[in-house]
Design an enzyme around this catalytic site. Structure first.
Site: not given
Ligand code: PGA
Length: 249
Positions: A94, A166, A172
């Site tokens: 991640h 991602e 976020g």
């Molecule tokens: P988010 O996070 O949906 O809050 O943007 C996604 C993630 O970190 O897997």
């Protein structure tokens, strides 16, 4: 196998009581058939969550693990410890692990191997930062992240791999990649796998999108040809919002 998957990454949120409440609410929800649903609570709440969701179709997964079997690694958790509490899927790489805990490709490669040695499924995350995209380097960055940690795998190993694109600038932040940007990168990664392995393997890998997925943008993202689901952060902390996202398929 290529499946439709929606996984909730709860990150460092929810103590035991809050976890209990969220699990109860999730159990009341009806999820669309044919979509694999997963949630990733913190380590301290894994065992409790596995027990609570024993008779549900929601799978409990881990957010991270160490590569070693055991030993002097204060504060770390091994694959066999996860297996021991009934957890058989783990998120690796991640961007928050890469950014705040200095996890690099070489370390992630070891974690990938350790997970596979324990017959675990892994959700391998990758994605470029804003500056990479602004400089037009996003494809190279993603190519290196995927190749460096995964392209030593044997063909058979790929059946235990789920990928998650991602883009760091969308996590976020409330800013989502457009469905076209997601599709473009997913297609690029599937092509990489075709080139490195085969079309069959590439077509069987599920590639999730993560980064500010919400009920109002999930459907459009999930309809893209190479998007097989989502890895959801913030919006997975609310049972109604999360189930709406799952049911956007
Ligand atoms: P988010 O996070 O949906 O809050 O943007 C996604 C993630 O970190 O897997």
């Amino acid at each position: 196998m290529r499946n439709k998957i929606v996984a909730g990454n709860w990150k460092m949120n929810n103590d035991l009581l809050q976890t209990e409440e969220l699990l109860l609410k999730l159990q009341e929800k009806k999820f669309k058939k044919g979509v694999q649903v997963m949630v990733a609570p913190t380590f301290t709440n894994l065992w409790h969550s596995v027990k609570k969701l024993k008779n549900s179709e929601i799978e409990v997964i881990a957010q991270n693990m160490h590569f070693a079997e055991k030993g002097a690694y204060t504060g770390e958790i091994s694959a066999s410890m996860l297996n021991g509490v009934g957890v058989n899927t783990v998120i690796l790489g991640h961007s928050e692990r890469r950014e705040y805990f200095n996890e690099e490709d070489s370390l992630l490669k070891k974690k990938v191997d350790a997970a596979l040695e324990h017959d675990m499924t892994l959700i391998f995350c990758f994605g470029e930062k804003l500056e990479d995209r602004e400089l037009g380097h996003h494809f190279e960055v993603v190519r290196d992240q995927v190749k460096n940690a995964l392209f030593h795998l044997k063909e058979n190993d790929w059946s235990s791999v789920i990928l998650a694109y991602e883009p760091v600038w969308a996590i976020g932040t409330g800013e989502t990649a457009t469905p076209e940007q997601a599709q473009e990168m997913h297609h690029f990664v599937r092509n990489l796998i075709t080139q490195g392995y085969s079309k069959d393997i590439a077509n069987e890998v599920s590639i999730l999108y993560g980064g500010s997925v919400k009920p109002d943008n999930a459907r459009e993202i999930f309809t893209k040809a190479d998007v097989d689901g989502g890895l959801i952060g913030g919006a997975s902390l609310d049972a109604s919002t999360f189930s709406q996202i799952v049911n956007s398929f």
